[in-house]
Design a protein around this motif. Structure first.
Motif, PDB file in Angstrom:
ATOM      1  N   SER A  35     -14.846 -97.323  58.468  1.00  0.00           N
ATOM      2  CA  SER A  35     -15.739 -96.501  59.307  1.00  0.00           C
ATOM      3  C   SER A  35     -15.172 -96.261  60.709  1.00  0.00           C
ATOM      4  O   SER A  35     -15.910 -96.104  61.673  1.00  0.00           O
ATOM      5  CB  SER A  35     -17.125 -97.145  59.408  1.00  0.00           C
ATOM      6  OG  SER A  35     -17.020 -98.422  59.980  1.00  0.00           O
ATOM      7  N   SER A  36     -13.835 -96.246  60.801  1.00  0.00           N
ATOM      8  CA  SER A  36     -13.221 -95.881  62.090  1.00  0.00           C
ATOM      9  C   SER A  36     -11.847 -95.265  61.845  1.00  0.00           C
ATOM     10  O   SER A  36     -11.212 -95.511  60.812  1.00  0.00           O
ATOM     11  CB  SER A  36     -13.090 -97.098  63.005  1.00  0.00           C
ATOM     12  OG  SER A  36     -12.105 -97.979  62.513  1.00  0.00           O
ATOM     13  N   SER A  76     -16.444 -93.453  62.719  1.00  0.00           N
ATOM     14  CA  SER A  76     -16.644 -92.287  61.847  1.00  0.00           C
ATOM     15  C   SER A  76     -17.689 -92.617  60.791  1.00  0.00           C
ATOM     16  O   SER A  76     -18.115 -93.767  60.655  1.00  0.00           O
ATOM     17  CB  SER A  76     -15.334 -91.926  61.150  1.00  0.00           C
ATOM     18  OG  SER A  76     -15.007 -92.918  60.187  1.00  0.00           O
ATOM     19  N   HIS A 127     -16.139 -93.920  54.690  1.00  0.00           N
ATOM     20  CA  HIS A 127     -15.290 -93.168  53.765  1.00  0.00           C
ATOM     21  C   HIS A 127     -14.556 -94.173  52.884  1.00  0.00           C
ATOM     22  O   HIS A 127     -14.661 -95.388  53.092  1.00  0.00           O
ATOM     23  CB  HIS A 127     -14.290 -92.299  54.550  1.00  0.00           C
ATOM     24  CG  HIS A 127     -13.480 -93.091  55.538  1.00  0.00           C
ATOM     25  ND1 HIS A 127     -12.374 -93.815  55.164  1.00  0.00           N
ATOM     26  CD2 HIS A 127     -13.658 -93.307  56.874  1.00  0.00           C
ATOM     27  CE1 HIS A 127     -11.894 -94.441  56.214  1.00  0.00           C
ATOM     28  NE2 HIS A 127     -12.647 -94.154  57.280  1.00  0.00           N
ATOM     29  N   LEU A 175     -10.321 -85.399  60.416  1.00  0.00           N
ATOM     30  CA  LEU A 175     -11.678 -85.608  60.913  1.00  0.00           C
ATOM     31  C   LEU A 175     -12.296 -84.221  61.071  1.00  0.00           C
ATOM     32  O   LEU A 175     -11.707 -83.342  61.686  1.00  0.00           O
ATOM     33  CB  LEU A 175     -11.656 -86.325  62.261  1.00  0.00           C
ATOM     34  CG  LEU A 175     -13.012 -86.668  62.896  1.00  0.00           C
ATOM     35  CD1 LEU A 175     -12.902 -87.908  63.767  1.00  0.00           C
ATOM     36  CD2 LEU A 175     -13.577 -85.535  63.745  1.00  0.00           C
ATOM     37  N   ILE A 190     -15.592 -82.031  62.385  1.00  0.00           N
ATOM     38  CA  ILE A 190     -16.815 -82.042  63.201  1.00  0.00           C
ATOM     39  C   ILE A 190     -17.092 -80.623  63.682  1.00  0.00           C
ATOM     40  O   ILE A 190     -16.171 -79.889  64.071  1.00  0.00           O
ATOM     41  CB  ILE A 190     -16.709 -83.056  64.371  1.00  0.00           C
ATOM     42  CG1 ILE A 190     -18.063 -83.173  65.096  1.00  0.00           C
ATOM     43  CG2 ILE A 190     -15.577 -82.704  65.342  1.00  0.00           C
ATOM     44  CD1 ILE A 190     -18.174 -84.400  65.997  1.00  0.00           C
ATOM     45  N   ASN A 203     -15.895 -94.664  73.686  1.00  0.00           N
ATOM     46  CA  ASN A 203     -15.529 -93.814  72.535  1.00  0.00           C
ATOM     47  C   ASN A 203     -15.245 -92.371  72.929  1.00  0.00           C
ATOM     48  O   ASN A 203     -14.799 -91.580  72.098  1.00  0.00           O
ATOM     49  CB  ASN A 203     -16.657 -93.832  71.488  1.00  0.00           C
ATOM     50  CG  ASN A 203     -16.766 -95.186  70.807  1.00  0.00           C
ATOM     51  OD1 ASN A 203     -15.762 -95.851  70.579  1.00  0.00           O
ATOM     52  ND2 ASN A 203     -17.990 -95.608  70.514  1.00  0.00           N
ATOM     53  N   GLN A 208     -20.770 -90.685  65.840  1.00  0.00           N
ATOM     54  CA  GLN A 208     -20.307 -91.234  64.555  1.00  0.00           C
ATOM     55  C   GLN A 208     -20.952 -90.524  63.362  1.00  0.00           C
ATOM     56  O   GLN A 208     -20.296 -90.261  62.355  1.00  0.00           O
ATOM     57  CB  GLN A 208     -20.630 -92.737  64.506  1.00  0.00           C
ATOM     58  CG  GLN A 208     -20.137 -93.421  63.240  1.00  0.00           C
ATOM     59  CD  GLN A 208     -20.329 -94.932  63.292  1.00  0.00           C
ATOM     60  OE1 GLN A 208     -20.996 -95.448  64.194  1.00  0.00           O
ATOM     61  NE2 GLN A 208     -19.759 -95.639  62.341  1.00  0.00           N
ATOM     62  N   CYS A 221     -18.941 -87.419  62.336  1.00  0.00           N
ATOM     63  CA  CYS A 221     -17.486 -87.493  62.129  1.00  0.00           C
ATOM     64  C   CYS A 221     -17.178 -87.702  60.646  1.00  0.00           C
ATOM     65  O   CYS A 221     -17.101 -88.831  60.147  1.00  0.00           O
ATOM     66  CB  CYS A 221     -16.884 -88.624  62.967  1.00  0.00           C
ATOM     67  SG  CYS A 221     -16.880 -88.251  64.723  1.00  0.00           S
ATOM     68  N   ARG A 222     -17.005 -86.584  59.926  1.00  0.00           N
ATOM     69  CA  ARG A 222     -16.713 -86.632  58.482  1.00  0.00           C
ATOM     70  C   ARG A 222     -15.207 -86.802  58.302  1.00  0.00           C
ATOM     71  O   ARG A 222     -14.426 -86.161  59.002  1.00  0.00           O
ATOM     72  CB  ARG A 222     -17.161 -85.324  57.833  1.00  0.00           C
ATOM     73  CG  ARG A 222     -18.587 -84.901  58.169  1.00  0.00           C
ATOM     74  CD  ARG A 222     -18.782 -83.413  57.941  1.00  0.00           C
ATOM     75  NE  ARG A 222     -20.108 -82.949  58.308  1.00  0.00           N
ATOM     76  CZ  ARG A 222     -20.464 -82.530  59.529  1.00  0.00           C
ATOM     77  NH1 ARG A 222     -19.581 -82.511  60.520  1.00  0.00           N
ATOM     78  NH2 ARG A 222     -21.686 -82.109  59.773  1.00  0.00           N
ATOM     79  N   ILE A 223     -14.818 -87.625  57.352  1.00  0.00           N
ATOM     80  CA  ILE A 223     -13.394 -87.883  57.117  1.00  0.00           C
ATOM     81  C   ILE A 223     -12.993 -87.369  55.728  1.00  0.00           C
ATOM     82  O   ILE A 223     -13.624 -87.724  54.739  1.00  0.00           O
ATOM     83  CB  ILE A 223     -13.067 -89.402  57.237  1.00  0.00           C
ATOM     84  CG1 ILE A 223     -13.552 -89.954  58.587  1.00  0.00           C
ATOM     85  CG2 ILE A 223     -11.570 -89.651  57.042  1.00  0.00           C
ATOM     86  CD1 ILE A 223     -12.941 -89.275  59.816  1.00  0.00           C
TER      87      ILE A 223
END
Length: 379
Positions: free
Chosen positions: A272-273, A283, A286, A296, A298, A313, A368, A371-373
């Protein structure tokens, strides 16, 4: 990146009608449908269910297979493999005239030598309706499309938008179980298109006719559809409500094709980062492995812009360009941690409060939850 109006974004929630798809019968079912033209595969094993009364849009770039799929449903293009069912009946090999649909093309396809009355009545005459019923139905349809009293006019006497409404009335004349629309608005100018898409949607809701529309216009799909089928290279990338497609894209293609989306190269550091340049930012969860290169994603309206550093951040950036777009200010910034531009959409009140201008050093916060990965590399 594609731009859509801010008003479209806010309208997504109200337009996402799931109840129909959950409660109604399946009207159209497509199973493992393939279409090959020689060595070229236009459709690769398509599976899809469309429910009674639903308005579904096939959305995608030119050459993605959306029109081929519509033509296969209509029987105008015979699939190489696979099945098409309408109301549980296998129609895969039926000729178009034996299938229960009405179709509207981009080019209207009205008969120029026939009056509106005769254009609309064409299918009714072929089906053997009596004269008085035909007159009654034509009158009913002209009222429905707001052209009552124009029975004796010819297509050339009408505007493009009016001609398209007549084409719609002709398609609906025989009360088909399915309405197919092939880019019906793309030949019209922007103002007429906007008005007509509202008319088509309200007509579809009033009649409850199951409708499939092909479009490459994402705003059209977002504002008209109950569900959107996003296609690319002959496959379905994602099926969902407008809100799901916009808010929860499943991959970088959907993310960047629908609406404006920033796609930024990153390195995965944990579930998650991620590492953006030299800076770690949180993020959405994922399944990628630590050390993977990824993207990333957004949206411009999801980024917050500050003139003071709000927390650890926040990412340092510099404003390189501003663009006034009426409802909001589009700000292009350069991320100072890596050589990458990022677009931020600001409400006017925020832009005025900060006096955002070219050359200004700013801090960007990417929440967060937005923030799609994605595994795909930025292309």
């Amino acid at each position: 990146m594609h731009s859509i109006h801010q008003s479209t974004v806010t309208a997504l929630v109200s337009n996402s009608s799931l109840s129909q798809t959950q409660t109604s019968e399946v009207c159209l079912k497509i199973e493992s449908l393939c279409k090959e033209f020689g060595d070229f595969t236009a459709l690769k094993s398509i599976d899809l269910e469309i429910h009674e009364g639903e308005f579904v849009c096939f959305l995608g770039p030119s050459g993605c297979g959306k029109t081929t799929l519509l033509r296969a449903i209509a029987g105008l293009e015979l699939q190489t493999r696979g099945k098409v069912y309408q109301n549980k009946k296998d129609i895969s090999l039926l000729p178009p005239q034996k299938r229960d649909f009405g179709i509207v093309f981009q080019s209207y396809a009205l008969f120029p030598n026939l009056t509106l009355e005769d254009n609309i009545a064409y299918g009714l005459k072929n089906q053997g309706y009596n004269k008085s019923r035909i007159q009654e139905r034509v009158k009913e349809l002209l009222e429905l499309i707001g052209l009552e009293g124009s029975e004796k006019k010819y297509p050339a006497q009408l505007s493009g938008g009016q001609q398209q409404r007549v084409a719609l009335a002709r398609a609906l004349a025989t009360e088909p179980g399915l309405l197919l629309l092939d880019e019906p608005l793309s030949a019209l100018d922007a103002r007429v298109r906007l008005h007509l898409r509202q008319q088509i949607k309200s007509l579809q809701q009033k009649l409850g006719v199951t409708t499939v529309m092909v479009t490459h216009d994402q705003e059209e799909a977002l504002t008209m559809a109950d569900r959107i089928v996003v296609m690319n290279h002959g496959v379905i990338e994602q099926v969902g409500t407008p809100e799901e497609i916009y808010r929860q894209p499943v991959n970088a293609f959907v993310a960047s094709f629908v609406g404006s989306m920033n796609l930024i190269p990153i390195e995965v550091t944990s579930p998650s980062s991620v590492l953006l340049g030299h800076q770690s930012i949180p993020s959405l969860p994922h399944e990628l492995s630590s050390g993977d290169s990824a993207s990333l994603a957004i949206r411009p309206e999801e980024i917050e812009l500050f003139d003071q550093k709000p927390d650890d951040n926040a990412v340092e950036a510099r404003v390189v360009h501003t663009e006034y777009l009426g409802a909001f200010l589009r700000v292009t910034c350069e991320l100072l941690t890596l050589d990458q531009e990022i677009v931020v959409d600001l409400q006017h009140t925020d832009a005025e409060r900060m006096v955002v201008a070219q050359g200004l050093d700013v801090f960007l916060k990417m929440p967060q939850c937005y923030c799609r990965i994605f595994a795909e590399q930025v292309k």
